[in-house]
Design an enzyme around this catalytic site. Structure first.
Site, PDB file in Angstrom:
ATOM      1  N   CYS A 163      -3.393   0.575  -4.746  1.00 48.96           N
ATOM      2  CA  CYS A 163      -2.553   0.496  -3.553  1.00 48.96           C
ATOM      3  C   CYS A 163      -1.857  -0.863  -3.584  1.00 48.96           C
ATOM      4  O   CYS A 163      -1.603  -1.408  -4.653  1.00 48.96           O
ATOM      5  CB  CYS A 163      -3.377   0.700  -2.292  1.00 48.96           C
ATOM      6  SG  CYS A 163      -4.737  -0.463  -2.105  1.00 48.96           S
ATOM      7  N   ALA A 164      -1.567  -1.441  -2.444  1.00 46.54           N
ATOM      8  CA  ALA A 164      -0.791  -2.686  -2.406  1.00 46.54           C
ATOM      9  C   ALA A 164      -1.532  -3.874  -3.003  1.00 46.54           C
ATOM     10  O   ALA A 164      -0.923  -4.761  -3.604  1.00 46.54           O
ATOM     11  CB  ALA A 164      -0.390  -3.005  -0.963  1.00 46.54           C
TER      12      ALA A 164
END
Length: 483
Positions: A27-28
């Site tokens: 993810c981020a």
């Protein structure tokens, strides 16, 4: 050798090798693994990798915090491991083998509400702004609002309700769509089902309380009458109806031949569900929702509301670790539909601020450690903006005492918030910007609660840092040396 070759190779080894990875994505800021045997992950050695800022397990996924470099690191990792790229959904599905039935239920709930949160946050900000310009009397000797004295702002106030109504009154449409999407069924049928729950033909849910029973419209089938009541902003009726539609459609798909499924499946999935929704699920869901909101609100406003606030404020950060915090979204939305606001969500924002402040104190404590600051500063900023994982898992849980300091600060801030009756218009940005979602008359007291969430964790973190026995990182190093 690439920039990330060595740490990627080390990580592959310490998660148990390629054969222990069911699938992996990112993810981020994090690598997200679904491991075949989570026990094979060597957390100590993984966290000793210079690039790694922390690890944690949530929803059956073993997650490794890398930071903003995660995308490039991930590409190097899958190349070295000889793995194919996977989506978040692939990892979620693979991780279910490591989850208990309760974790699966929470994961389902999270999957339903996560796609809706951006709209709900926007709606909360819009309602807050409308309250400021339309409800606060700050002109002509505190007798008129900005809307009263300005045609322009009056128009803005009316226009913004178009968005607010679409988000909150028609929330069941979003819920039934989200369930259809999650369950892999026909999304347009989910949307249609939601629309049947909020149709303008029905008596608006907000008008039911002030309408005599004899004046409630109904469908008359001769042998039975069904009240024509809408479920605007209702959460539980929409969830129940959405799952009935999804499971009924999936059942029919398996039983009906492909040659006629295009006609038979949608018809015999949607029609019975709409009937059941208005005769059984809607009334039952409404009562369940009312009971939940009444219990929570009564608990927070009772003579022992401070105790409820203390427990929730102290326990919310640990709930985030387990993933159980996703349940609060449904409760907040139910409170909003029943009471026009939520007194639960402000405590969530305060907990995030408290955890961020604990990291801020760690920046002060380790001000001469440049490497530590590279992790702590971005973690603090993201925590103050509502993203707590880098702060909690990358710093606070690693040391231990900052996490506890944040929990205690959240406890006291929650007591101030609940004790002064603070209400939010809706779920908002869970950090400092959260004040924008607070109802205007309570913004001053919420600001005071925010101050508590800044001061208490900062002081406690510094005080706890002087007690070596409370420092998990120091204790771990000492244990290794003694060994």
């Amino acid at each position: 050798m690439g920039k990330y070759t060595e740490p990627a190779t080390d990580l592959l080894q310490h998660v148990g090798g390629k054969e222990n990875i069911a699938t992996v994505t990112h993810c981020a800021t994090r690598m997200r693994f679904a491991l075949k045997d989570p026990a094979k992950a060597d957390v100590t050695n993984i966290e000793s990798i210079k690039l790694v800022k922390g690890t944690f397990t949530q929803a059956g996924q073993f997650q490794v915090i890398i930071g903003n470099e995660v995308s490039s690191f991930y590409n190097e990792f899958v190349s070295i491991a000889g793995l194919q790229e996977a989506s978040k959904e692939d990892v979620k599905n693979a991780a279910k083998q490591n989850m208990s039935w309760l974790q699966r239920m929470i994961a389902h709930l999270a999957d339903i509400f996560t796609p809706l949160i951006p709209a709900i946050v926007v709606g909360g900000l819009i309602l807050g702004f409308r309250n400021i310009i339309g409800d606060i009397k700050m002109f002509d000797g505190s007798t008129k609002t900005l809307v009263d004295i300005s045609q322009f702002w009056g128009g803005v106030h009316a226009f913004l309700w178009l968005i607010g109504e679409a988000i909150f009154h028609f929330l069941p449409v979003g819920i039934t769509w989200s369930i259809s999407k999650k369950m892999g069924t026909t999304q347009i049928l989910g949307i249609v089902l939601g629309l049947t729950l909020v149709s303008p033909q029905l008596l608006n849910a907000y008008a039911v309380a002030n309408t005599k029973a004899s004046d409630i419209p109904f469908w008359d089938f001769g042998f039975a009458q069904v009240d024509m009541i809408g479920y605007q902003a209702q959460v539980i009726p929409a969830i129940l109806a959405g799952f009935v539609l999804a499971y009924l459609e999936r059942f029919l798909r398996d039983k009906v031949h492909n040659s006629i499924s295009m006609i038979v499946v949608p018809f015999f999935a949607l029609l019975p569900t709409v009937i059941i929704a208005h005769t059984i699920l809607g009334p039952i869901g409404w009562k369940i929702g009312s009971v939940i909101s009444t219990v929570v609100y009564s608990g927070l406003t009772s003579s022992v509301g401070w105790l409820f606030a203390a427990v929730f404020g102290f326990a919310y950060a640990p709930l985030v670790i387990t993933g159980l915090h996703h349940m609060t979204n449904a409760i907040d939305l139910q409170l909003m539909s029943e009471l026009g606001g939520t007194n639960l969500w402000p405590m969530i924002a305060l907990s995030n601020i408290a955890q961020g402040t604990a990291v801020l104190a760690m920046i002060y404590i380790n001000r001469k450690d440049q490497e530590e600051r590279q992790v702590s500063i971005p973690a603090t900023i993201s925590c103050y903006l509502g993203v707590t994982e880098p702060a909690m898992f990358g710093i606070n849980l690693k040391y231990g005492f900052p996490f506890l300091a944040g929990m205690i600060g959240s406890l006291f801030a929650g007591i101030v918030s609940v004790g002064s009756g603070v209400m939010a218009n809706s779920i908002g940005v869970g950090g400092i910007p959260g004040i924008l979602s607070i109802q205007p008359q309570y913004m001053g007291m919420f600001a005071l609660a925010m101050l508590v969430a800044f001061v208490v964790p900062f002081i406690l973190t510094i005080a706890f840092s002087k007690r070596p026995k409370m420092n998990l990182k120091t204790r771990t190093k000492t244990t290794k040396l003694n060994a």
